[in-house]
Design a protein around this motif. Sequence first.
Motif, PDB file in Angstrom:
ATOM      1  N   ALA A  11       0.841  -1.205   0.000  1.00 51.40           N
ATOM      2  CA  ALA A  11       0.000   0.000   0.000  1.00 51.40           C
ATOM      3  C   ALA A  11       0.878   1.258   0.000  1.00 51.40           C
ATOM      4  O   ALA A  11       0.648   2.198  -0.786  1.00 51.40           O
ATOM      5  CB  ALA A  11      -0.921  -0.018   1.216  1.00 51.40           C
ATOM      6  N   ASP A  12       1.883   1.262   0.869  1.00 46.07           N
ATOM      7  CA  ASP A  12       2.805   2.410   0.934  1.00 46.07           C
ATOM      8  C   ASP A  12       3.506   2.613  -0.394  1.00 46.07           C
ATOM      9  O   ASP A  12       3.670   3.732  -0.869  1.00 46.07           O
ATOM     10  CB  ASP A  12       3.877   2.170   2.012  1.00 46.07           C
ATOM     11  CG  ASP A  12       3.360   2.537   3.384  1.00 46.07           C
ATOM     12  OD1 ASP A  12       2.247   3.113   3.446  1.00 46.07           O
ATOM     13  OD2 ASP A  12       4.049   2.230   4.373  1.00 46.07           O
ATOM     14  N   LEU A  27       2.534   1.714  -3.403  1.00 43.82           N
ATOM     15  CA  LEU A  27       1.640   2.236  -4.444  1.00 43.82           C
ATOM     16  C   LEU A  27       1.343   3.712  -4.199  1.00 43.82           C
ATOM     17  O   LEU A  27       1.231   4.497  -5.145  1.00 43.82           O
ATOM     18  CB  LEU A  27       0.350   1.410  -4.499  1.00 43.82           C
ATOM     19  CG  LEU A  27       0.540  -0.037  -4.980  1.00 43.82           C
ATOM     20  CD1 LEU A  27      -0.787  -0.785  -4.990  1.00 43.82           C
ATOM     21  CD2 LEU A  27       1.184  -0.098  -6.361  1.00 43.82           C
ATOM     22  N   ASP A  28       1.260   4.105  -2.917  1.00 43.94           N
ATOM     23  CA  ASP A  28       1.080   5.527  -2.586  1.00 43.94           C
ATOM     24  C   ASP A  28       2.251   6.343  -3.102  1.00 43.94           C
ATOM     25  O   ASP A  28       2.071   7.419  -3.677  1.00 43.94           O
ATOM     26  CB  ASP A  28       0.963   5.706  -1.065  1.00 43.94           C
ATOM     27  CG  ASP A  28      -0.447   5.407  -0.580  1.00 43.94           C
ATOM     28  OD1 ASP A  28      -1.345   5.275  -1.441  1.00 43.94           O
ATOM     29  OD2 ASP A  28      -0.626   5.281   0.652  1.00 43.94           O
ATOM     30  N   THR A  29       3.462   5.804  -2.870  1.00 42.74           N
ATOM     31  CA  THR A  29       4.656   6.513  -3.342  1.00 42.74           C
ATOM     32  C   THR A  29       4.600   6.676  -4.863  1.00 42.74           C
ATOM     33  O   THR A  29       4.912   7.736  -5.400  1.00 42.74           O
ATOM     34  CB  THR A  29       5.934   5.734  -2.953  1.00 42.74           C
ATOM     35  OG1 THR A  29       5.834   5.375  -1.588  1.00 42.74           O
ATOM     36  CG2 THR A  29       7.177   6.562  -3.194  1.00 42.74           C
ATOM     37  N   CYS A  30       4.197   5.607  -5.549  1.00 42.67           N
ATOM     38  CA  CYS A  30       4.076   5.674  -7.013  1.00 42.67           C
ATOM     39  C   CYS A  30       3.125   6.791  -7.415  1.00 42.67           C
ATOM     40  O   CYS A  30       3.409   7.582  -8.323  1.00 42.67           O
ATOM     41  CB  CYS A  30       3.556   4.350  -7.573  1.00 42.67           C
ATOM     42  SG  CYS A  30       4.745   3.016  -7.504  1.00 42.67           S
ATOM     43  N   ARG A  31       2.005   6.860  -6.712  1.00 40.15           N
ATOM     44  CA  ARG A  31       0.993   7.868  -7.084  1.00 40.15           C
ATOM     45  C   ARG A  31       1.488   9.275  -6.775  1.00 40.15           C
ATOM     46  O   ARG A  31       1.208  10.216  -7.516  1.00 40.15           O
ATOM     47  CB  ARG A  31      -0.328   7.566  -6.367  1.00 40.15           C
ATOM     48  CG  ARG A  31      -0.992   6.335  -6.983  1.00 40.15           C
ATOM     49  CD  ARG A  31      -2.292   5.923  -6.309  1.00 40.15           C
ATOM     50  NE  ARG A  31      -2.660   4.601  -6.815  1.00 40.15           N
ATOM     51  CZ  ARG A  31      -2.838   3.527  -6.054  1.00 40.15           C
ATOM     52  NH1 ARG A  31      -2.712   3.611  -4.743  1.00 40.15           N
ATOM     53  NH2 ARG A  31      -3.154   2.367  -6.600  1.00 40.15           N
ATOM     54  N   ARG A  32       2.235   9.412  -5.679  1.00 42.52           N
ATOM     55  CA  ARG A  32       2.809  10.731  -5.369  1.00 42.52           C
ATOM     56  C   ARG A  32       3.767  11.170  -6.467  1.00 42.52           C
ATOM     57  O   ARG A  32       3.953  12.350  -6.711  1.00 42.52           O
ATOM     58  CB  ARG A  32       3.539  10.690  -4.023  1.00 42.52           C
ATOM     59  CG  ARG A  32       2.625  10.987  -2.835  1.00 42.52           C
ATOM     60  CD  ARG A  32       3.425  11.420  -1.604  1.00 42.52           C
ATOM     61  NE  ARG A  32       4.415  10.429  -1.208  1.00 42.52           N
ATOM     62  CZ  ARG A  32       4.131   9.346  -0.471  1.00 42.52           C
ATOM     63  NH1 ARG A  32       2.889   9.140  -0.055  1.00 42.52           N
ATOM     64  NH2 ARG A  32       5.067   8.488  -0.139  1.00 42.52           N
ATOM     65  N   ASN A  78       3.191  10.708  -9.428  1.00 42.18           N
ATOM     66  CA  ASN A  78       2.308  10.888 -10.582  1.00 42.18           C
ATOM     67  C   ASN A  78       2.315   9.720 -11.558  1.00 42.18           C
ATOM     68  O   ASN A  78       2.132   9.899 -12.760  1.00 42.18           O
ATOM     69  CB  ASN A  78       2.646  12.184 -11.337  1.00 42.18           C
ATOM     70  CG  ASN A  78       2.362  13.402 -10.494  1.00 42.18           C
ATOM     71  OD1 ASN A  78       1.356  13.433  -9.769  1.00 42.18           O
ATOM     72  ND2 ASN A  78       3.250  14.374 -10.545  1.00 42.18           N
ATOM     73  N   GLU A 107      -2.499   0.934 -11.226  1.00 35.62           N
ATOM     74  CA  GLU A 107      -3.800   0.433 -10.815  1.00 35.62           C
ATOM     75  C   GLU A 107      -3.662  -1.046 -10.481  1.00 35.62           C
ATOM     76  O   GLU A 107      -3.174  -1.822 -11.294  1.00 35.62           O
ATOM     77  CB  GLU A 107      -4.775   0.628 -11.978  1.00 35.62           C
ATOM     78  CG  GLU A 107      -6.177   0.187 -11.683  1.00 35.62           C
ATOM     79  CD  GLU A 107      -6.979   0.004 -12.987  1.00 35.62           C
ATOM     80  OE1 GLU A 107      -8.144  -0.384 -12.876  1.00 35.62           O
ATOM     81  OE2 GLU A 107      -6.425   0.236 -14.080  1.00 35.62           O
TER      82      GLU A 107
END
Lengths: 175, 541
Positions: free
Chosen positions: B21-22, B24-29, B31, B35
Amino acid sequence: MLRMLRKIARTGVVTEAPPDSPGPVLESVGERLCATLVRRFAGCLAIRQVDAGSCNGCELEIQALNNPFYAIERFGVHFVASPRHADLLLVTGPVSRHMEAALRATYEAMPEPRLVIAVGDCGADGGEFGVSYASCGAVANVLPVDGVIRGCPPDPMQLTLGLLEVLRKATRGQA
Amino acid sequence: MSAGAPPGAVPASSDAFAWLADFLDTCRRENLLVEEIAAGGLAPARLVRLDPEDWGAFARVAAGAGLRWCAVWGEHRDARIEISACLEHGGGYLLARTAVLVRTPVLPSHTPHYPAADRPERHLQDLLGVAFSDHPDTRRWVRHQAWSEQEFPLRTDFPLYGHPSDETPPDADYPFLRAHGTGVHEIPVGPVHAGIIEPGHFRFQAVGEAVLNLEERLGYTHKGIEKLAEGRDAQGLARLAARVSGDSTVAHAWAACMAMERAAGCEVPARALAVRAILAERERIANHLGDVGAICNDVGFAFAWYQFSRLRELWQRDNARVFGHRLLRGAVVPGGTAADVCAREAAELARGAVGLGDELDQLVPILEENASLQDRLVGTGVLAAGPAVHLGVLGCVARAGGIDRDVRRDTPYAPYDRLTVRVPVCTEGDVAARVRVRLEEIRVALELQGWLLDALPGGPVCRPWGVAPEGAEGLGIVEGWRGETLAYVRFGARGAVRRYYPRDPSRLNWPALEVLIGGNIVPDFPVCNKSVNGSYSGHDL
């Protein structure tokens, strides 16, 4: 050092035919092989082995010919590093297209007369790999072959027997 | 043999994805469009989908988060080429997937962030025609001269037979790296080697006897395994997998069957899983015995070679008696095993294990106390932990350099999920450490075989194989004797295999040889090479 000597003494000589092995025992096959070599090859046969694309299973069993159980050197059979010193080319396959030129070059480097044996089901007919964009299939598709030892892989006993058979066939009629 | 502690319950690997989860969050941060999608038969691995333009940045974030890079493969599907990369962290495997158009098959590379991806990406470039835009080395890898630069054998429009010429020319103009300077000389070796071993080319640059640089050139045994797999039924694929690398026939057959079974939802009987593990441990022991003897032989210690090749032979004869094959080929089949172990045979195997244990008790001290042997092995071919991690090195090569990893323990699969797998680790990273780890791994394997034989579950060893649903895919990962062995399978119509990709540990271990030979003398190359013992066939496919 003492420990090592003790271990050697305790191990003894293991070089013999497994008593419970079916079919001809290794010793007698070896003696016939030895006799053939004395008559036809001045007592010594030099083999150059080439893996022309095998999965390495055949190599494991060919290596086993040199372990103390089979000790094929005692019959006069030697594996040599250079094709220049070799009487016989022992080829495992299938022959990959990427090994084709190297295999031909190895064969060309051998003095005549020379023998070629295809080892394993892949060397015999391409086996599981057949002929494709990457594989020439059987060794016979690339080089003139004097004999075939089938098996996947052939075990050391089959290799010894196969070797004897090919040598006898190939030298039949020669003095 | 079973005198030790009974198999204990290993903590479930439920927290294997605690980091996900962490991450994937980093990936989204950053940009990145990431998915997570349903993994289906790929489970217990998890699956994420990515935009192709984010592929490189994803690798950067993953490397930063400490994920290990395992594999990459691709598949031509209509107008697209789908690419999958496998990464691992904390025992959890994560598959990242993207797709490019066949018309514009360009993708950012993982190699700048993961050196392990270098040759696997070039393999993909040669077979599928994917260009990795910022790859530091665009030279061909698995392609020699059997097909042209414009042909891609794994594309669906490429026929299995290809378009070969009458005689394939040698790969004479491969652009090797060059070294210049006074006293630098070059030694080309192979593809045909002096011994009874597989073919490959090594290009040494040396000053005197010291190796300045080694460059490997592999691909000589490329037999088109991935292409040959297309259209096979499950049994046919298992036969092919058993021949990816002859010395790892159990490991590859098990990984491929595990992938197919997960894809098809086939539950393998408990007894078959135990027999598979016995086979895998026996394969590990046979190879370690052979290699320890050969390593000693490469430095002229013939005593050990004769002793260990004797032990290997005895071990293989037991294999032949009980399982019908000296190398255990054909024993692992889809749905279970073709071989079973009766009570009498179990006793025979247990006796053999006791015998081997006693022999090792006598032999190992001799090896350890032999000064002239240790003199050649200690400090030779050192692979430090840094480069080992960097290259993603696997198996006993990794464990000899301080990397404490073993799939059997870290991502346990049945039957190892109910066994305690000891993982021997050394930190020196030299040939001597690799010998020590291998000898200790034989002990562990004997222990495991003892437990497995003592508690063989009843019931059948095979379940009838059905037809896998079209499109079903699976991932099999086992710890072979060389290390983590991975297989990906996707089925097409009528239960026929559409895609098979086997990732032998050698694929990641070969580059380590180039590193660990640096500064050693050329005559020590054979012993360094043998201590790693990469599979050429398993690498070249």
